[in-house]
Design an enzyme around this catalytic site. Sequence first.
Site, PDB file in Angstrom:
ATOM      1  N   GLU A  91     -47.917  69.333 119.331  1.00  0.00           N
ATOM      2  CA  GLU A  91     -47.779  68.971 117.924  1.00  0.00           C
ATOM      3  C   GLU A  91     -46.407  68.361 117.682  1.00  0.00           C
ATOM      4  O   GLU A  91     -45.408  68.839 118.249  1.00  0.00           O
ATOM      5  CB  GLU A  91     -47.902  70.216 117.037  1.00  0.00           C
ATOM      6  CG  GLU A  91     -49.305  70.760 116.949  1.00  0.00           C
ATOM      7  CD  GLU A  91     -49.422  71.913 115.953  1.00  0.00           C
ATOM      8  OE1 GLU A  91     -48.448  72.181 115.197  1.00  0.00           O
ATOM      9  OE2 GLU A  91     -50.471  72.555 115.929  1.00  0.00           O
ATOM     10  N   LYS A 125     -51.860  69.202 124.858  1.00  0.00           N
ATOM     11  CA  LYS A 125     -51.596  68.616 123.538  1.00  0.00           C
ATOM     12  C   LYS A 125     -50.326  69.229 122.965  1.00  0.00           C
ATOM     13  O   LYS A 125     -50.084  70.427 123.130  1.00  0.00           O
ATOM     14  CB  LYS A 125     -52.769  68.869 122.590  1.00  0.00           C
ATOM     15  CG  LYS A 125     -52.494  68.377 121.161  1.00  0.00           C
ATOM     16  CD  LYS A 125     -53.729  68.406 120.293  1.00  0.00           C
ATOM     17  CE  LYS A 125     -53.988  69.740 119.627  1.00  0.00           C
ATOM     18  NZ  LYS A 125     -52.906  70.221 118.734  1.00  0.00           N
ATOM     19  N   GLU A 167     -53.976  64.638 111.758  1.00  0.00           N
ATOM     20  CA  GLU A 167     -54.574  65.741 110.979  1.00  0.00           C
ATOM     21  C   GLU A 167     -54.201  65.653 109.509  1.00  0.00           C
ATOM     22  O   GLU A 167     -53.020  65.516 109.163  1.00  0.00           O
ATOM     23  CB  GLU A 167     -54.136  67.107 111.566  1.00  0.00           C
ATOM     24  CG  GLU A 167     -54.746  68.263 110.775  1.00  0.00           C
ATOM     25  CD  GLU A 167     -54.700  69.612 111.485  1.00  0.00           C
ATOM     26  OE1 GLU A 167     -54.394  69.663 112.695  1.00  0.00           O
ATOM     27  OE2 GLU A 167     -54.995  70.619 110.806  1.00  0.00           O
TER      28      GLU A 167
HETATM   29  O1  KIV Z   1     -55.497  74.032 117.407  1.00  0.00           O
HETATM   30  C1  KIV Z   1     -56.420  73.262 117.116  1.00  0.00           C
HETATM   31  O2  KIV Z   1     -57.574  73.661 117.067  1.00  0.00           O
HETATM   32  C2  KIV Z   1     -56.078  71.859 116.856  1.00  0.00           C
HETATM   33  C3  KIV Z   1     -57.063  70.886 116.395  1.00  0.00           C
HETATM   34  C4  KIV Z   1     -58.278  71.140 115.724  1.00  0.00           C
HETATM   35  C5  KIV Z   1     -56.689  69.473 116.469  1.00  0.00           C
HETATM   36  O3  KIV Z   1     -54.962  71.512 117.028  1.00  0.00           O
END
Ligand code: KIV
Length: 281
Positions: A118, A116, A185
């Site tokens: 950002e 993931k 978010e």
């Molecule tokens: O770092 C994290 O826990 C997150 C989420 C909860 C989406 O990015």
Amino acid sequence: MERKKVTITDIQNKKRDGKKITALTAYDYPMARVLDEAGLDIVLVGDSLGMVVLGYDSTVPVTMDEMIHHAKAVRRGTKYAFMIGDMPFLSYQVSKEDAIRNAGRFMKEAGCDAVKLEGGYDAVEATEAIVNAGIAVLGHIGLTPQSASKLGGFKVQANSAERARRLIDEALMLEKAGCFAVVLECVPEAVAKIVTEKLSIPTISCGAGRWCDGQILVLNDVIGLYDKFTPKFVKQYAKLSHAALEGVKKYKDEVEKGIFPSDEHVFTIKEEELRKLKKRR
Ligand code: KIV
């Protein structure tokens, strides 16, 4: 029915079939096992690790090595859920080469199924590079904690027409860049609804309301293991810190009073052996 490992296709089919995607974060082996047994679709090794496990004030100091260390433990406890590694601050912003190398570490060293990232416009190049290297990417827009300082703190995003339009553009760009889904978010739910309708990939809400295709929260918030700050969008389902404190206090009290250990917690030796031992001494 035999349980199978969750795939990207399963996750994307849930949007098509109108079924909700379930996701939580995990940072260690025992909790990963709990999430997997509960049947969650996605386990994210979030860089929230920095705040809720490592005790930093933000996610900014978290390193790749810390993420890999925890992701490996989560991998050992996750058999069925789709497991995603969260790229920490500056692990993908400096260059495309860095982004591919670090995403690759999550796959090769920790056995993740995806990563993931950002960011919206700013993350498109890195996203494309990672996807082109054969690694699945989950996008993350709206409040992006790694850049909370630039955003003016932890607050609701996309709450004007102009900012909401920008968020929608960013979501579409991430879809085009190859993300298989995107986290929204801290976004008003009416805006998240528009994004969800416009995208063919799933949206996963983290404080973006009821219209997204799925929900994700930080595990330690959900089970009451982090009480420094609880966002409005979190619902607490258990109070583990409280239960742990009660247990530890009782242990201390019983040790001090000689109640623990009792008969059931000690090992014995035959009387005859003990006699022999004492005689020889
Ligand atoms: O770092 C994290 O826990 C997150 C989420 C909860 C989406 O990015």
